[in-house]
Design an enzyme around this catalytic site. Sequence first.
Site, PDB file in Angstrom:
ATOM      1  N   ARG A   1       0.813  -1.223   0.000  1.00 31.11           N
ATOM      2  CA  ARG A   1       0.000   0.000   0.000  1.00 31.11           C
ATOM      3  C   ARG A   1       0.850   1.278   0.000  1.00 31.11           C
ATOM      4  NH1 ARG A   1      -5.359  -0.437   0.476  1.00 31.11           N
ATOM      5  NH2 ARG A   1      -6.119  -2.536   0.498  1.00 31.11           N
TER       6      ARG A   1
ATOM      7  N   ARG B   1      -2.878   6.169  -0.416  1.00 32.50           N
ATOM      8  CA  ARG B   1      -3.116   6.151   1.027  1.00 32.50           C
ATOM      9  C   ARG B   1      -2.399   7.242   1.797  1.00 32.50           C
ATOM     10  NH1 ARG B   1      -3.960   0.429   4.106  1.00 32.50           N
ATOM     11  NH2 ARG B   1      -6.190   0.350   3.826  1.00 32.50           N
TER      12      ARG B   1
ATOM     13  N   ARG C   1      -5.851  12.047  -7.189  1.00 32.16           N
ATOM     14  CA  ARG C   1      -7.162  11.398  -7.068  1.00 32.16           C
ATOM     15  C   ARG C   1      -8.281  12.433  -7.126  1.00 32.16           C
ATOM     16  NH1 ARG C   1      -8.842   8.424  -1.628  1.00 32.16           N
ATOM     17  NH2 ARG C   1      -8.893  10.604  -1.061  1.00 32.16           N
TER      18      ARG C   1
ATOM     19  N   TYR D   1     -15.190 -11.415  -1.176  1.00 33.09           N
ATOM     20  CA  TYR D   1     -15.889 -10.186  -1.582  1.00 33.09           C
ATOM     21  C   TYR D   1     -17.066 -10.492  -2.504  1.00 33.09           C
ATOM     22  CZ  TYR D   1     -12.418  -7.160   0.563  1.00 33.09           C
ATOM     23  OH  TYR D   1     -11.640  -6.507   1.482  1.00 33.09           O
TER      24      TYR D   1
HETATM   25  O1  CP3 Z   1       0.006  -1.554  -2.683  1.00 26.67           O
HETATM   26  C1  CP3 Z   1      -0.217  -0.547  -3.378  1.00 26.67           C
HETATM   27  O2  CP3 Z   1       0.158   0.565  -3.040  1.00 26.67           O
HETATM   28  C2  CP3 Z   1      -0.888  -0.718  -4.729  1.00 26.67           C
HETATM   29  C3  CP3 Z   1      -2.273  -0.426  -4.767  1.00 26.67           C
HETATM   30  C4  CP3 Z   1      -3.272  -1.316  -4.038  1.00 26.67           C
HETATM   31  C5  CP3 Z   1      -4.548  -0.839  -3.670  1.00 26.67           C
HETATM   32  N1  CP3 Z   1      -5.268  -1.886  -3.205  1.00 26.67           N
HETATM   33  C6  CP3 Z   1      -5.018   0.549  -3.812  1.00 26.67           C
HETATM   34  C7  CP3 Z   1      -6.104   1.015  -2.930  1.00 26.67           C
HETATM   35  C8  CP3 Z   1      -3.224  -2.680  -3.719  1.00 26.67           C
HETATM   36  C9  CP3 Z   1      -2.081  -3.675  -3.853  1.00 26.67           C
HETATM   37  C10 CP3 Z   1      -4.492  -3.031  -3.198  1.00 26.67           C
HETATM   38  C11 CP3 Z   1      -4.849  -4.411  -2.796  1.00 26.67           C
HETATM   39  C12 CP3 Z   1      -6.096  -4.645  -2.046  1.00 26.67           C
HETATM   40  N2  CP3 Z   1      -7.316  -4.073  -2.230  1.00 26.67           N
HETATM   41  C13 CP3 Z   1      -6.228  -5.627  -1.029  1.00 26.67           C
HETATM   42  C14 CP3 Z   1      -5.140  -6.568  -0.596  1.00 26.67           C
HETATM   43  C15 CP3 Z   1      -4.120  -5.927   0.276  1.00 26.67           C
HETATM   44  C16 CP3 Z   1      -4.516  -5.747   1.714  1.00 26.67           C
HETATM   45  O3  CP3 Z   1      -4.406  -4.614   2.189  1.00 26.67           O
HETATM   46  O4  CP3 Z   1      -4.871  -6.736   2.360  1.00 26.67           O
HETATM   47  C17 CP3 Z   1      -7.555  -5.565  -0.560  1.00 26.67           C
HETATM   48  C18 CP3 Z   1      -8.161  -6.404   0.542  1.00 26.67           C
HETATM   49  C19 CP3 Z   1      -8.237  -4.574  -1.338  1.00 26.67           C
HETATM   50  C20 CP3 Z   1      -9.677  -4.193  -1.270  1.00 26.67           C
HETATM   51  C21 CP3 Z   1      -9.836  -2.774  -0.870  1.00 26.67           C
HETATM   52  N3  CP3 Z   1      -9.476  -1.689  -1.658  1.00 26.67           N
HETATM   53  C22 CP3 Z   1     -10.384  -2.260   0.349  1.00 26.67           C
HETATM   54  C23 CP3 Z   1     -10.877  -3.117   1.503  1.00 26.67           C
HETATM   55  C24 CP3 Z   1     -10.358  -0.859   0.271  1.00 26.67           C
HETATM   56  C25 CP3 Z   1     -10.924   0.165   1.231  1.00 26.67           C
HETATM   57  C26 CP3 Z   1     -10.133   0.347   2.430  1.00 26.67           C
HETATM   58  C27 CP3 Z   1      -8.693   0.800   2.185  1.00 26.67           C
HETATM   59  O5  CP3 Z   1      -8.399   1.981   2.187  1.00 26.67           O
HETATM   60  O6  CP3 Z   1      -7.865  -0.069   1.983  1.00 26.67           O
HETATM   61  C28 CP3 Z   1      -9.734  -0.528  -0.963  1.00 26.67           C
HETATM   62  C29 CP3 Z   1      -9.456   0.840  -1.468  1.00 26.67           C
HETATM   63  C30 CP3 Z   1      -8.079   1.152  -1.894  1.00 26.67           C
HETATM   64  N4  CP3 Z   1      -7.295   0.386  -2.699  1.00 26.67           N
HETATM   65  C31 CP3 Z   1      -7.393   2.340  -1.579  1.00 26.67           C
HETATM   66  C32 CP3 Z   1      -6.158   2.271  -2.237  1.00 26.67           C
HETATM   67  C33 CP3 Z   1      -5.079   3.310  -2.268  1.00 26.67           C
HETATM   68  C34 CP3 Z   1      -7.942   3.459  -0.699  1.00 26.67           C
HETATM   69  C35 CP3 Z   1      -8.802   4.398  -1.450  1.00 26.67           C
HETATM   70  C36 CP3 Z   1      -8.092   5.709  -1.646  1.00 26.67           C
HETATM   71  O7  CP3 Z   1      -7.291   6.107  -0.791  1.00 26.67           O
HETATM   72  O8  CP3 Z   1      -8.298   6.344  -2.674  1.00 26.67           O
END
Ligand code: CP3
Length: 343
Positions: free
Chosen positions: A26, A30, A39, A152
Amino acid sequence: MKLQNDLILRAARGEKTERTPVWMMRQAGRILPEYREVRKSIGGFKELVETPAAAAEVTVQPVDILGVDAAIIFSDILVIPEAMGLSYQMVEATGPWFEKTISSESDIQKLKIAEAGDLDYVMQAIQLTKKALNGRVPLIGFAGAPWTIFSYMIQGKGSKTFSEAKKFLYTEPVLSHKLLHKIAESTINYLKGQIKAGVDIVQIFDSWAGVLSPEQYKEFALHYISMICDAITEVPVIVFAKGAHFARKEMSKLNCDVIGLDWNMDIKESRQMIGNNKTLQGNIDPCLLYADEGTIQLETEEMLKAFGPLRHIANLGHGLYPDTDPEKVKFFVNTIKNFKHLD
Ligand code: CP3
């Protein structure tokens, strides 16, 4: 193109490196104000994921700003259910939400097996990112593990227990396998597409591994991760299964190069259980980055010593939390880059 920094690839293959390489789950998005700006200008999270030039821009940001040894393509694991026919929304401050979920055989039959072409925006983002990186560091591709994607698709949103998804495993085991198989096949097509587009290494995220029993994990999760690992022969594969402490021995048999550890897993015990043929990745508690610099340095160096100089890629034990100070993240990265192992 030859990479100027291939530390992560060499560590993944078990080769000696001058120092321990580092990246963070991540890291793209974030925490960075620069990410939030992009964004905002584009409208939202999904728009960003689906606009290749913008996705490439935020993918490169942590390489420039944080100094990490790899980029990870900005996308989400949920693009796979969408390509199979279940679209999602990312609701601000709540997380993902699916309008339709899977509950019957006909629901599963209607799903398509995704092909790389269905996710062309990701492939374009990878190509643009490779150009922008210009060989500076490797690019990591990724996908969710079938069990996490399944969770999911059944549950329709995030959950602490994923009890709806687990209920499906207990009440509809045959249908569960059918769905998991379709997801695994889609994931193989997707990862092969990412590799063709240019990624140098891939990671499989099994974020909800920890809610299953060891027996269920073997039957409904590891079996499909194994299928993916066997199919991906072109680049190194990292498997990160959050909470799967009970599966570490089984995971050592996977056809992968790297196993990610979360911060609950003892480093020396994990090395003993997994053996010397895998590189280990991890495993600082993301909350350590709320501490002062002295504490961050001490705990990070303890981690580096416990893993040792060989077969280790430094990372957190799960993704960065959104309210982490980027300066603390830089300090963590630099602590790793400046550390010298005693010979
Ligand atoms: O790692 C990275 O920086 C690459 C980008 C990336 C995102 N999601 C961007 C994102 C990666 C590798 C993921 C994987 C992902 N997505 C997982 C597996 C990794 C883990 O953390 O266990 C999961 C479970 C998801 C599903 C998901 N996406 C959720 C539950 C959420 C909401 C909560 C949160 O903030 O994580 C997301 C949204 C998401 N995906 C964001 C980002 C940067 C946040 C939204 C935002 O800030 O714009």
